[in-house]
Design a protein around this motif. Structure first.
Motif, mmCIF file in Angstrom:
data_model
loop_
_atom_site.group_PDB
_atom_site.id
_atom_site.type_symbol
_atom_site.label_atom_id
_atom_site.label_comp_id
_atom_site.label_asym_id
_atom_site.label_seq_id
_atom_site.Cartn_x
_atom_site.Cartn_y
_atom_site.Cartn_z
ATOM 1 N N LEU A 110 39.423 44.977 38.405
ATOM 2 C CA LEU A 110 38.350 44.374 39.210
ATOM 3 C C LEU A 110 38.210 45.100 40.546
ATOM 4 O O LEU A 110 37.099 45.400 40.997
ATOM 5 C CB LEU A 110 38.667 42.888 39.440
ATOM 6 C CG LEU A 110 37.690 42.114 40.329
ATOM 7 C CD1 LEU A 110 36.313 42.011 39.677
ATOM 8 C CD2 LEU A 110 38.213 40.700 40.613
ATOM 9 N N GLU A 111 39.346 45.414 41.152
ATOM 10 C CA GLU A 111 39.307 46.113 42.443
ATOM 11 C C GLU A 111 38.583 47.457 42.306
ATOM 12 O O GLU A 111 37.750 47.826 43.128
ATOM 13 C CB GLU A 111 40.729 46.359 42.964
ATOM 14 C CG GLU A 111 41.394 45.087 43.490
ATOM 15 C CD GLU A 111 42.890 45.249 43.733
ATOM 16 O OE1 GLU A 111 43.356 46.404 43.887
ATOM 17 O OE2 GLU A 111 43.595 44.228 43.739
ATOM 18 N N ARG A 112 38.908 48.176 41.215
ATOM 19 C CA ARG A 112 38.299 49.492 40.986
ATOM 20 C C ARG A 112 36.787 49.338 40.801
ATOM 21 O O ARG A 112 35.988 50.060 41.381
ATOM 22 C CB ARG A 112 38.923 50.143 39.745
ATOM 23 C CG ARG A 112 38.969 51.663 39.827
ATOM 24 C CD ARG A 112 39.703 52.283 38.640
ATOM 25 N NE ARG A 112 40.978 51.683 38.331
ATOM 26 C CZ ARG A 112 41.276 51.003 37.199
ATOM 27 N NH1 ARG A 112 40.370 50.837 36.269
ATOM 28 N NH2 ARG A 112 42.469 50.492 37.003
ATOM 29 N N GLU A 113 36.425 48.331 39.976
ATOM 30 C CA GLU A 113 35.013 48.124 39.672
ATOM 31 C C GLU A 113 34.215 47.782 40.939
ATOM 32 O O GLU A 113 33.140 48.342 41.180
ATOM 33 C CB GLU A 113 34.894 46.980 38.669
ATOM 34 C CG GLU A 113 33.583 46.998 37.913
ATOM 35 C CD GLU A 113 33.579 45.911 36.847
ATOM 36 O OE1 GLU A 113 34.596 45.784 36.127
ATOM 37 O OE2 GLU A 113 32.573 45.185 36.772
ATOM 38 N N LEU A 114 34.774 46.882 41.753
ATOM 39 C CA LEU A 114 34.068 46.492 42.988
ATOM 40 C C LEU A 114 33.943 47.694 43.919
ATOM 41 O O LEU A 114 32.904 47.906 44.551
ATOM 42 C CB LEU A 114 34.817 45.357 43.700
ATOM 43 C CG LEU A 114 34.841 44.005 42.987
ATOM 44 C CD1 LEU A 114 35.700 43.009 43.762
ATOM 45 C CD2 LEU A 114 33.432 43.437 42.838
ATOM 46 N N ASN A 115 35.000 48.473 43.971
ATOM 47 C CA ASN A 115 35.000 49.664 44.812
ATOM 48 C C ASN A 115 33.935 50.649 44.334
ATOM 49 O O ASN A 115 33.092 51.110 45.122
ATOM 50 C CB ASN A 115 36.395 50.299 44.769
ATOM 51 C CG ASN A 115 36.609 51.219 45.950
ATOM 52 O OD1 ASN A 115 35.970 51.034 46.992
ATOM 53 N ND2 ASN A 115 37.467 52.206 45.793
ATOM 54 N N ASP A 128 31.536 43.515 50.395
ATOM 55 C CA ASP A 128 31.737 42.118 50.820
ATOM 56 C C ASP A 128 32.687 41.401 49.876
ATOM 57 O O ASP A 128 33.565 40.638 50.298
ATOM 58 C CB ASP A 128 30.395 41.382 50.914
ATOM 59 C CG ASP A 128 29.521 41.584 49.696
ATOM 60 O OD1 ASP A 128 29.736 42.569 48.963
ATOM 61 O OD2 ASP A 128 28.628 40.748 49.464
ATOM 62 N N LEU A 129 32.553 41.661 48.573
ATOM 63 C CA LEU A 129 33.465 41.018 47.623
ATOM 64 C C LEU A 129 34.869 41.594 47.759
ATOM 65 O O LEU A 129 35.862 40.871 47.672
ATOM 66 C CB LEU A 129 32.958 41.206 46.187
ATOM 67 C CG LEU A 129 31.761 40.330 45.816
ATOM 68 C CD1 LEU A 129 31.258 40.664 44.425
ATOM 69 C CD2 LEU A 129 32.145 38.851 45.878
ATOM 70 N N MET A 130 34.945 42.886 48.001
ATOM 71 C CA MET A 130 36.257 43.524 48.213
ATOM 72 C C MET A 130 36.976 42.860 49.386
ATOM 73 O O MET A 130 38.158 42.593 49.329
ATOM 74 C CB MET A 130 36.096 45.006 48.538
ATOM 75 C CG MET A 130 35.942 45.906 47.345
ATOM 76 S SD MET A 130 37.393 45.916 46.299
ATOM 77 C CE MET A 130 38.453 47.038 47.205
ATOM 78 N N SER A 183 36.790 39.901 50.491
ATOM 79 C CA SER A 183 37.346 38.573 50.230
ATOM 80 C C SER A 183 38.639 38.686 49.415
ATOM 81 O O SER A 183 39.405 37.738 49.310
ATOM 82 C CB SER A 183 36.326 37.672 49.537
ATOM 83 O OG SER A 183 36.111 38.100 48.222
ATOM 84 N N LEU A 184 38.901 39.845 48.823
ATOM 85 C CA LEU A 184 40.154 40.051 48.082
ATOM 86 C C LEU A 184 41.211 40.724 48.950
ATOM 87 O O LEU A 184 42.383 40.758 48.604
ATOM 88 C CB LEU A 184 39.914 40.981 46.874
ATOM 89 C CG LEU A 184 39.038 40.472 45.745
ATOM 90 C CD1 LEU A 184 38.818 41.608 44.747
ATOM 91 C CD2 LEU A 184 39.689 39.295 45.043
ATOM 92 N N ASN A 185 40.779 41.252 50.102
ATOM 93 C CA ASN A 185 41.613 42.167 50.858
ATOM 94 C C ASN A 185 43.014 41.690 51.177
ATOM 95 O O ASN A 185 43.942 42.474 51.190
ATOM 96 C CB ASN A 185 40.925 42.546 52.173
ATOM 97 C CG ASN A 185 40.380 43.938 52.085
ATOM 98 O OD1 ASN A 185 40.705 44.645 51.142
ATOM 99 N ND2 ASN A 185 39.562 44.330 53.033
ATOM 100 N N PHE A 186 43.146 40.371 51.435
ATOM 101 C CA PHE A 186 44.434 39.915 51.908
ATOM 102 C C PHE A 186 45.523 40.100 50.863
ATOM 103 O O PHE A 186 46.683 40.193 51.178
ATOM 104 C CB PHE A 186 44.360 38.462 52.374
ATOM 105 C CG PHE A 186 44.065 37.520 51.266
ATOM 106 C CD1 PHE A 186 42.778 37.309 50.859
ATOM 107 C CD2 PHE A 186 45.095 36.871 50.620
ATOM 108 C CE1 PHE A 186 42.505 36.454 49.816
ATOM 109 C CE2 PHE A 186 44.832 36.014 49.584
ATOM 110 C CZ PHE A 186 43.537 35.813 49.180
ATOM 111 N N THR A 187 45.161 40.120 49.566
ATOM 112 C CA THR A 187 46.195 40.333 48.556
ATOM 113 C C THR A 187 46.495 41.821 48.388
ATOM 114 O O THR A 187 47.431 42.181 47.719
ATOM 115 C CB THR A 187 45.784 39.788 47.174
ATOM 116 O OG1 THR A 187 44.507 40.302 46.870
ATOM 117 C CG2 THR A 187 45.762 38.286 47.148
ATOM 118 N N LEU A 188 45.680 42.648 49.011
ATOM 119 C CA LEU A 188 45.849 44.081 48.791
ATOM 120 C C LEU A 188 46.936 44.667 49.685
ATOM 121 O O LEU A 188 47.353 45.786 49.478
ATOM 122 C CB LEU A 188 44.524 44.807 49.054
ATOM 123 C CG LEU A 188 43.332 44.303 48.241
ATOM 124 C CD1 LEU A 188 42.083 45.110 48.543
ATOM 125 C CD2 LEU A 188 43.647 44.370 46.756
#
Ligand code: G1P
Length: 258
Positions: A42-47, A53-55, A57-62
């Motif tokens: 999912l991270e790759r796809e969003l990137n 913006d969606l990335m 909202s996931l950033n903190f787990t990265l």
């Protein structure tokens, strides 16, 4: 708004400098654990699709220095029991408890960061409290205190959900605590209390016999998302904070009838 309450709780902890998160969840709540698991696809796809913006909202787990683990609470025996389930994962050091149902908008400094500052300055555990109307005392842990400084009090007692006529004050516990590891022993020795549950409040009362704890009237606005009204209010207020929604959503709210 666009993310679950548990994410706000984790974000508040990270903003306070906490890097080890333990989620205590019921047996069937596997969605919570999955939500925080990294998903490289999912991270790759969003990137690749430039969905920044969606990335974000996931950033903190990265961040690689953040660990998130889940502990299963086999039976719903109460908040105290839930905290006790995390004993091994937490180990022998002070820790924070966040109840995600209490969403707190602390502005520039989150509620947990405020509590940690007080805990470090005074070398003691700290519980977040808020003044409530006395008729609501049977919804909260209520503290008795002695004032130490502006907004900071030393706990002399705490009682779970007292009847308004018996409430020792109108200072109610909200879902943020900084606790010393000795609370685990107190929890292990605490039997069932109000509602037939093992109450964190009762273990705190036990700990008070030997340990200084403080109550902090934090700065910020709390939404009780454990109620439908509070949950709706939080959604509206958090939506109005978003620059991309503010104008259209305010126009919608002020234009609606009935
Ligand atoms: C729990 C605690 C209570 C506290 C409240 C804050 O109660 O037992 O002491 O005041 O959270 O939200 P609950 O809301 O889970 O019944």
């Amino acid at each position: 708004m666009d993310r679950p309450l548990i994410q706000y709780a984790v974000e508040e902890a990270l903003a306070a400098g906490i890097t080890g998160i333990v989620l205590v969840a019921g047996r069937n709540k596997t969605a919570i654990e999955k939500y925080f698991r990294r998903d490289p696809g999912l991270e790759r796809e969003l990137n690749d699709r430039g969905k920044k913006d969606l990335m974000s909202s996931l950033n903190f787990t990265l961040q690689p220095d953040v660990s998130i683990q889940t502990v299963v609470q086999e039976e719903p025996l109460g908040l105290g029991h839930a905290v006790l389930c995390a004993r091994e994962a937490v180990g022998n050091e002070p820790f924070a408890v966040i109840l995600p149902d209490d969403l707190i908008d602390g502005g520039d400094q989150g509620c947990l960061a405020q509590l940690i500052e007080v805990a470090e300055n005074h070398g003691a555990g700290v519980i977040a409290v808020e003044n409530i109307p006395v008729h609501e005392s049977d919804k909260y842990g209520i503290v008795s205190t002695v004032k130490v400084a502006e907004g900071i009090h030393r706990l002399t007692g705490i009682v779970e959900k007292p009847d308004p006529v018996l409430a020792p004050s109108t200072l109610a516990v909200v879902g943020r605590y900084i606790l010393p590891p000795e609370i685990f022993q107190a929890l292990a020795e605490t039997g069932k209390g109000t509602g037939g549950e093992i109450q964190l409040t009762d273990a705190i009362a036990r700990l008070l016999e030997t340990t200084t704890l403080l109550a902090c009237e934090f700065k910020g606005k709390r939404y009780d998302c454990g109620t439908k009204l509070g949950y709706l209010q939080a959604n509206v207020e958090y939506a109005l904070k978003r620059p991309e929604l503010k104008k259209d959503f305010s126009a919608y709210l002020s234009g609606r009838k009935g």
